[in-house]
Design a protein around this motif. Structure first.
Motif, PDB file in Angstrom:
ATOM      1  N   PHE A 108       1.560  27.609 -40.339  1.00  0.00           N
ATOM      2  CA  PHE A 108       2.638  28.087 -40.200  1.00  0.00           C
ATOM      3  C   PHE A 108       3.001  29.639 -39.711  1.00  0.00           C
ATOM      4  O   PHE A 108       2.587  30.519 -40.566  1.00  0.00           O
ATOM      5  CB  PHE A 108       3.540  28.309 -41.876  1.00  0.00           C
ATOM      6  N   LEU A 109       3.503  29.276 -38.849  1.00  0.00           N
ATOM      7  CA  LEU A 109       3.724  30.720 -37.945  1.00  0.00           C
ATOM      8  C   LEU A 109       5.761  30.860 -38.370  1.00  0.00           C
ATOM      9  O   LEU A 109       6.165  30.529 -37.515  1.00  0.00           O
ATOM     10  CB  LEU A 109       3.646  30.285 -36.397  1.00  0.00           C
ATOM     11  N   THR A 110       5.664  32.077 -39.520  1.00  0.00           N
ATOM     12  CA  THR A 110       6.937  31.640 -39.729  1.00  0.00           C
ATOM     13  C   THR A 110       7.526  33.234 -39.015  1.00  0.00           C
ATOM     14  O   THR A 110       6.547  33.351 -38.587  1.00  0.00           O
ATOM     15  CB  THR A 110       7.122  31.809 -41.041  1.00  0.00           C
ATOM     16  N   LEU A 111       8.768  33.217 -38.930  1.00  0.00           N
ATOM     17  CA  LEU A 111       9.409  34.089 -38.810  1.00  0.00           C
ATOM     18  C   LEU A 111       8.848  34.552 -37.527  1.00  0.00           C
ATOM     19  O   LEU A 111       9.442  35.269 -36.518  1.00  0.00           O
ATOM     20  CB  LEU A 111       9.322  35.261 -38.956  1.00  0.00           C
ATOM     21  N   HIS A 112       8.530  33.583 -36.314  1.00  0.00           N
ATOM     22  CA  HIS A 112       8.431  33.402 -34.476  1.00  0.00           C
ATOM     23  C   HIS A 112       9.894  31.930 -34.196  1.00  0.00           C
ATOM     24  O   HIS A 112       9.887  31.580 -34.444  1.00  0.00           O
ATOM     25  CB  HIS A 112       7.513  33.031 -34.435  1.00  0.00           C
ATOM     26  N   ASN A 113      10.322  32.956 -32.873  1.00  0.00           N
ATOM     27  CA  ASN A 113      11.208  32.280 -32.194  1.00  0.00           C
ATOM     28  C   ASN A 113      10.862  31.619 -30.793  1.00  0.00           C
ATOM     29  O   ASN A 113      10.451  32.707 -30.458  1.00  0.00           O
ATOM     30  CB  ASN A 113      12.397  33.027 -32.761  1.00  0.00           C
ATOM     31  N   PRO A 114      10.384  30.329 -30.281  1.00  0.00           N
ATOM     32  CA  PRO A 114       9.659  30.365 -28.357  1.00  0.00           C
ATOM     33  C   PRO A 114      11.074  31.154 -28.626  1.00  0.00           C
ATOM     34  O   PRO A 114      11.978  30.749 -28.206  1.00  0.00           O
ATOM     35  CB  PRO A 114      10.133  29.133 -28.761  1.00  0.00           C
ATOM     36  N   ILE A 115      10.455  32.202 -26.830  1.00  0.00           N
ATOM     37  CA  ILE A 115      11.463  32.468 -25.986  1.00  0.00           C
ATOM     38  C   ILE A 115      11.400  31.888 -24.317  1.00  0.00           C
ATOM     39  O   ILE A 115      12.272  31.744 -23.614  1.00  0.00           O
ATOM     40  CB  ILE A 115      11.549  33.646 -25.407  1.00  0.00           C
ATOM     41  N   GLU A 116      10.094  30.992 -24.368  1.00  0.00           N
ATOM     42  CA  GLU A 116       9.789  30.324 -22.930  1.00  0.00           C
ATOM     43  C   GLU A 116       8.028  29.475 -23.514  1.00  0.00           C
ATOM     44  O   GLU A 116       7.338  30.383 -24.256  1.00  0.00           O
ATOM     45  CB  GLU A 116       9.460  32.178 -21.895  1.00  0.00           C
ATOM     46  N   TYR A 117       8.104  28.666 -22.939  1.00  0.00           N
ATOM     47  CA  TYR A 117       6.724  28.119 -22.525  1.00  0.00           C
ATOM     48  C   TYR A 117       6.599  28.142 -20.704  1.00  0.00           C
ATOM     49  O   TYR A 117       7.614  28.474 -19.642  1.00  0.00           O
ATOM     50  CB  TYR A 117       7.007  26.828 -22.234  1.00  0.00           C
ATOM     51  N   GLU A 118       5.135  28.349 -20.492  1.00  0.00           N
ATOM     52  CA  GLU A 118       4.467  28.874 -19.405  1.00  0.00           C
ATOM     53  C   GLU A 118       3.721  27.456 -19.118  1.00  0.00           C
ATOM     54  O   GLU A 118       3.277  27.134 -19.804  1.00  0.00           O
ATOM     55  CB  GLU A 118       3.763  29.827 -19.547  1.00  0.00           C
ATOM     56  N   GLY A 119       3.566  27.040 -17.828  1.00  0.00           N
ATOM     57  CA  GLY A 119       2.616  25.920 -17.260  1.00  0.00           C
ATOM     58  C   GLY A 119       1.327  26.629 -16.795  1.00  0.00           C
ATOM     59  O   GLY A 119       1.920  27.467 -15.812  1.00  0.00           O
ATOM     60  N   ASN A 120       0.840  25.972 -16.641  1.00  0.00           N
ATOM     61  CA  ASN A 120      -0.319  26.105 -15.264  1.00  0.00           C
ATOM     62  C   ASN A 120       0.235  25.193 -14.070  1.00  0.00           C
ATOM     63  O   ASN A 120       1.701  25.534 -13.679  1.00  0.00           O
ATOM     64  CB  ASN A 120      -1.568  25.440 -15.501  1.00  0.00           C
ATOM     65  N   GLU A 121      -0.991  25.238 -13.024  1.00  0.00           N
ATOM     66  CA  GLU A 121      -0.580  25.373 -11.413  1.00  0.00           C
ATOM     67  C   GLU A 121      -0.536  23.489 -11.604  1.00  0.00           C
ATOM     68  O   GLU A 121       0.398  22.782 -10.128  1.00  0.00           O
ATOM     69  CB  GLU A 121      -1.947  25.458 -11.076  1.00  0.00           C
ATOM     70  N   LYS A 122      -0.215  22.925 -12.466  1.00  0.00           N
ATOM     71  CA  LYS A 122      -0.272  21.163 -12.783  1.00  0.00           C
ATOM     72  C   LYS A 122       1.406  20.789 -12.912  1.00  0.00           C
ATOM     73  O   LYS A 122       1.522  20.273 -13.376  1.00  0.00           O
ATOM     74  CB  LYS A 122      -1.306  20.986 -13.142  1.00  0.00           C
ATOM     75  N   GLY A 123       2.014  22.525 -13.604  1.00  0.00           N
ATOM     76  CA  GLY A 123       3.226  21.938 -14.596  1.00  0.00           C
ATOM     77  C   GLY A 123       3.000  21.279 -15.526  1.00  0.00           C
ATOM     78  O   GLY A 123       4.123  20.768 -15.849  1.00  0.00           O
TER      79      GLY A 123
END
Length: 491
Positions: A364-379
């Motif tokens: 459980f990663l509480t008190l965390h909010n995603p702000i961006e997802y990063e991808g590899n060279e294959k998307g």
């Protein structure tokens, strides 16, 4: 309402109930600890998509738990039941060992008792209003466990009997969607003598009960048994029919349907609109669970693909998020995480589901909010950036508002991200039913009778509420059925 109170009182005053109350003193009843349901070992169950976690009660456990019920003269537990089950009456029948009568009483109000006994948040409804909880600050009678026991006993022992049915009146009723709202409505209308047809967009009947809730919480055999009972009541089911596209509102009228109930749910997933959400491996919980639960993705030989992932992050803190993250474990994830912007105390998920997830190894990663997802060279998604949060002032719903901590950003490697931050109503119905009033959020606007702006169209469940529990949807279905029947009876 007065008729219900009279029935509750009459049943309580039956001689056998009076004798049963005298069989134990109040002190003796209150001295019995609440039953603890046996569970499958976490390490064993976390490897199976189909092994149910909770094992149910034995007859001895059920009867002992039923003894705890004080058989209140004014049963406050019923105030918390959206479908108005006569709770004390069914529990006292369990206490005396008459499980068939207990099942009959439950089915007077509920079309899906084996479902509700498993997935309804009783701790926020009937059990919340139990006298043990309200007045004594003690563990409530395990009403949900007892409902499950009775429904399972009825099914496993072939005790179901068709209820008394009203004569067929020849009036045709259409139901859009075969989720809990539609099924509850259909069952009540069939008993009232109507010719009911349920139209389901997918290839299987059951709605969210099949595509949204995993088998380890709600086995398919349980749902299918309840559907078979509705068929015995005379309800017809048509699958692969998308009302609003393959079948129009006008066509329903031309087919002779004098009443329509919309229970098409909220199947449009919400996203956060942050960078990287279009990467491969980022999907909604709706897509993820539907692929696994309804289409068998992840099982050997399945034709439907699914990203399994060694490291899976599920964004959200509701029951659907718990279902998704626990499914990820069962698909082989080595690390499965819940990412939630508030603290655990603010999570809307049932406490039982949170405890089950923790026991199975979910982080459980509480008190965390995603702000961006990063991808590899294959998307394909390979990393997420998380903003650390802290709790600020309370919001209108009573939960404290999460506030970003400036500069506090964590990066976590991931293979799969499942977004479970809520859903919006199915937009097809509002678009295709000319004259149907909807809210800015896309929900169908109904009056106190669950009647829409189109007088022959009623609605309930998530298409009205925008997201709710199985039992609240069922309550809407029952209310709409009663009110539609009253209106049609005057024509």
């Amino acid at each position: 309402m007065s008729e219900q109170k009279d029935l509750v009182a009459a049943r309580r005053n039956e001689p056998w109930r009076e004798e049963l109350r005298k069989s134990h003193t109040g002190k003796e009843r209150m001295s019995i600890p609440r039953v603890k349901m046996t569970e499958v070992d976490p390490h064993e169950r976390a490897r199976s998509l189909t092994k149910e976690v909770n094992c149910g009660l034995t007859e001895e456990e059920a009867r002992r738990e039923a003894i705890r019920c004080l058989d209140c003269a004014n049963p406050s537990c019923m105030e918390g039941c959206p479908v108005s089950i006569n709770i004390p009456s069914f529990i006292k029948n369990v206490e005396r060992g008459d499980f068939a009568s207990a099942a009959h009483i439950i089915r007077e109000s509920s079309s899906l008792p084996a479902v509700c006994g498993r997935v309804c948040p009783q701790e926020k409804q009937c059990e919340k209003h139990c006298i043990y909880t309200e007045k004594m600050k003690r563990d409530a009678v395990a009403i949900g466990y007892l409902e499950r026991f009775v429904a399972d006993y009825e099914r496993e022992n072939g005790l179901y009997e068709l209820p008394e049915m009203a004569p067929a009146n020849g009036k045709k009723i259409a139901v859009i969607g075969s989720g809990p709202a539609g099924l509850s409505f259909a069952g009540d209308m069939a008993r009232l003598g109507y010719d009911v047809t349920v139209f389901e967009a997918l290839h299987e009947v059951g709605g969210v009960l099949k595509y949204g809730i995993p088998e380890f919480r709600l086995p398919l055999r349980v749902v299918n048994a309840e559907l078979k009972i509705l068929e015995q009541l005379g309800v017809h089911f048509e699958t692969n029919v998308v009302v609003g596209r393959t079948l129009s509102y006008e066509q329903l009228q031309e087919m002779g349907f004098v009443g329509i109930f919309v229970g098409s749910g909220a199947g449009l997933p919400n996203f956060m609109n942050i960078p990287g959400e279009n990467l491969a491996g980022v999907m909604s919980s709706n897509e993820y669970l539907t692929r696994v639960n309804l289409m068998g993705a992840g099982t050997e030989g399945a034709e439907t693909p699914i990203y399994k992932g060694d490291v899976v992050a599920v964004i959200g803190g509701g029951n659907t998020a718990m279902d998704s993250v626990r499914t990820a474990l069962r698909l082989g994830a080595k690390r499965a995480m819940i990412v939630y912007r508030r603290s655990e105390e603010e999570m809307p998920a049932r406490r039982e589901e949170i405890l089950h997830a923790k026991a199975e190894g979910v982080e459980f990663l509480t008190l965390h909010n995603p702000i961006e997802y990063e991808g590899n060279e294959k998307g394909k998604v390979c990393r997420m950036k998380l903003q650390r949060m802290e709790l600020g002032e309370p919001t209108p719903d009573g939960r404290r508002k999460p506030v970003p901590i400036p500069g506090a950003i964590d990066e976590v490697d991931v293979d799969v991200v499942v977004v479970s931050i809520g859903v919006s109503p199915n937009p097809l119905i509002p678009r295709s039913f000319q004259g149907l009033e909807v809210s800015p959020k896309g929900t169908v606007i109904v009056n106190e009778h669950n009647q829409s702006s189109l007088k022959e169209v009623y609605a309930g469940g998530d298409i009205v509420r925008g997201g709710a529990t199985v039992i609240l949807a069922m309550g809407d279905g029952r209310k709409a059925a009663a009110n539609m029947h009253a209106a049609l009876s005057q024509q």
